[in-house]
Write a protein that holds these residues in place. Structure first.
Motif, PDB file in Angstrom:
ATOM      1  N   TYR A   1       6.090  28.173   7.629  1.00 48.35           N
ATOM      2  CA  TYR A   1       6.682  26.919   7.184  1.00 48.35           C
ATOM      3  C   TYR A   1       6.725  25.955   8.364  1.00 48.35           C
ATOM      4  O   TYR A   1       7.320  26.252   9.396  1.00 48.35           O
ATOM      5  CB  TYR A   1       8.101  27.146   6.653  1.00 48.35           C
ATOM      6  CG  TYR A   1       8.812  25.863   6.310  1.00 48.35           C
ATOM      7  CD1 TYR A   1       8.404  25.095   5.223  1.00 48.35           C
ATOM      8  CD2 TYR A   1       9.868  25.396   7.087  1.00 48.35           C
ATOM      9  CE1 TYR A   1       9.036  23.918   4.913  1.00 48.35           C
ATOM     10  CE2 TYR A   1      10.514  24.207   6.775  1.00 48.35           C
ATOM     11  CZ  TYR A   1      10.093  23.474   5.689  1.00 48.35           C
ATOM     12  OH  TYR A   1      10.715  22.294   5.388  1.00 48.35           O
ATOM     13  N   LEU A   2       6.062  24.839   8.200  1.00 42.43           N
ATOM     14  CA  LEU A   2       6.095  23.797   9.217  1.00 42.43           C
ATOM     15  C   LEU A   2       6.675  22.539   8.589  1.00 42.43           C
ATOM     16  O   LEU A   2       6.037  21.915   7.749  1.00 42.43           O
ATOM     17  CB  LEU A   2       4.679  23.487   9.733  1.00 42.43           C
ATOM     18  CG  LEU A   2       3.979  24.600  10.481  1.00 42.43           C
ATOM     19  CD1 LEU A   2       2.536  24.211  10.781  1.00 42.43           C
ATOM     20  CD2 LEU A   2       4.714  24.938  11.757  1.00 42.43           C
ATOM     21  N   PRO A   3       7.897  22.173   8.976  1.00 42.36           N
ATOM     22  CA  PRO A   3       8.481  20.980   8.359  1.00 42.36           C
ATOM     23  C   PRO A   3       7.682  19.719   8.679  1.00 42.36           C
ATOM     24  O   PRO A   3       7.625  18.802   7.881  1.00 42.36           O
ATOM     25  CB  PRO A   3       9.890  20.920   8.941  1.00 42.36           C
ATOM     26  CG  PRO A   3       9.911  21.859  10.071  1.00 42.36           C
ATOM     27  CD  PRO A   3       8.778  22.804   9.909  1.00 42.36           C
ATOM     28  N   PHE A   4       7.043  19.689   9.845  1.00 44.69           N
ATOM     29  CA  PHE A   4       6.209  18.563  10.235  1.00 44.69           C
ATOM     30  C   PHE A   4       4.866  19.116  10.712  1.00 44.69           C
ATOM     31  O   PHE A   4       4.694  19.370  11.897  1.00 44.69           O
ATOM     32  CB  PHE A   4       6.854  17.738  11.370  1.00 44.69           C
ATOM     33  CG  PHE A   4       8.145  17.111  10.993  1.00 44.69           C
ATOM     34  CD1 PHE A   4       8.165  15.984  10.210  1.00 44.69           C
ATOM     35  CD2 PHE A   4       9.348  17.652  11.411  1.00 44.69           C
ATOM     36  CE1 PHE A   4       9.371  15.406   9.849  1.00 44.69           C
ATOM     37  CE2 PHE A   4      10.549  17.079  11.061  1.00 44.69           C
ATOM     38  CZ  PHE A   4      10.555  15.946  10.274  1.00 44.69           C
TER      39      PHE A   4
ATOM     40  N   GLY B   1       3.247  18.607  14.227  1.00 45.37           N
ATOM     41  CA  GLY B   1       4.305  18.205  15.151  1.00 45.37           C
ATOM     42  C   GLY B   1       4.931  16.883  14.763  1.00 45.37           C
ATOM     43  O   GLY B   1       4.442  16.164  13.903  1.00 45.37           O
ATOM     44  N   PHE B   2       6.012  16.559  15.428  1.00 44.55           N
ATOM     45  CA  PHE B   2       6.722  15.315  15.163  1.00 44.55           C
ATOM     46  C   PHE B   2       6.901  14.584  16.485  1.00 44.55           C
ATOM     47  O   PHE B   2       7.423  15.127  17.454  1.00 44.55           O
ATOM     48  CB  PHE B   2       8.090  15.593  14.538  1.00 44.55           C
ATOM     49  CG  PHE B   2       8.934  14.358  14.371  1.00 44.55           C
ATOM     50  CD1 PHE B   2       8.620  13.415  13.414  1.00 44.55           C
ATOM     51  CD2 PHE B   2      10.025  14.123  15.186  1.00 44.55           C
ATOM     52  CE1 PHE B   2       9.388  12.281  13.253  1.00 44.55           C
ATOM     53  CE2 PHE B   2      10.801  12.982  15.042  1.00 44.55           C
ATOM     54  CZ  PHE B   2      10.476  12.061  14.063  1.00 44.55           C
ATOM     55  N   THR B   3       6.422  13.385  16.504  1.00 43.16           N
ATOM     56  CA  THR B   3       6.611  12.534  17.663  1.00 43.16           C
ATOM     57  C   THR B   3       7.443  11.349  17.184  1.00 43.16           C
ATOM     58  O   THR B   3       6.939  10.464  16.494  1.00 43.16           O
ATOM     59  CB  THR B   3       5.252  12.044  18.221  1.00 43.16           C
ATOM     60  OG1 THR B   3       4.419  13.175  18.413  1.00 43.16           O
ATOM     61  CG2 THR B   3       5.428  11.297  19.527  1.00 43.16           C
TER      62      THR B   3
END
Length: 188
Positions: free
Chosen positions: A166-169, A172-174
């Protein structure tokens, strides 16, 4: 304009349920059905539910992650059969469970749940392929049951977090990106 056929309507309802667009309350109730202490079957009988539990474990067995039986996928499948499946498909599911048990008793004088694992798997291959003593309609009913078990498993906490990543973003999130007049935006 003529009214859509009943089969088409049923297919659209199932598609909507799987996409979360329709019957959301029933699907959410099904996902949590196994988490209630002492949960009772809603559609299947106790024997049919026990057989479905064995089938669930054969469909998605325990490995380094819990299997379908451990997460209660058979209870969720029972609820989905009760709340989201049309009567003809419900009857087909009951019939295929009875036929599976009958074939097991005919071949080994034991109910399906008491057979050795190798014999259970051989009967399931015959059922899935629609070969004797089963036919194509039995195979379709079994594949529907397998899809309910898979849905139940992969919407469980263990299936969604231990079996799947599970990757919420994703990517990645910048959160603090410098914007200039030449910065492009993402197309969705």
């Amino acid at each position: 304009m003529s009214e859509p056929s009943r089969d088409r309507r049923a297919a659209l309802l199932r598609l909507g349920a799987l996409c979360g667009l329709a019957l959301a309350g029933d699907v959410l109730a099904a996902v949590t059905a196994a988490k209630r202490p002492g949960a009772q079957p809603q559609f299947l009988t106790a024997d049919e539910l026990a057989l479905t539990g064995v089938l669930a474990e054969l469909i998605i067995p325990q490995t380094d992650t819990p299997g379908a039986l451990a997460v209660g996928a058979h209870y969720t499948a029972d609820h989905l059969l009760h709340a989201c499946v049309a009567e003809p498909e419900q009857a087909a599911t009951r019939a295929v469970l009875a036929k599976l048990d009958s074939a097991a008793q005919r071949d080994g004088s034991k109910r399906f749940v008491a057979l050795p694992a190798a014999r259970q798997v051989a009967l399931l291959h015959a059922l899935d392929n629609g070969t004797a003593p089963f036919d194509g309609s039995d195979g379709r009913a079994f594949r529907q049951l397998k899809s309910l078990v898979a849905f139940a498993y992969y919407t469980s906490e263990a299936g969604a977090s231990q079996e799947l990543a599970y990757l919420p973003f994703p990517g990645g999130f910048t959160g603090n990106v410098r914007i200039t007049p030449s910065t492009r935006t993402w197309a969705l």
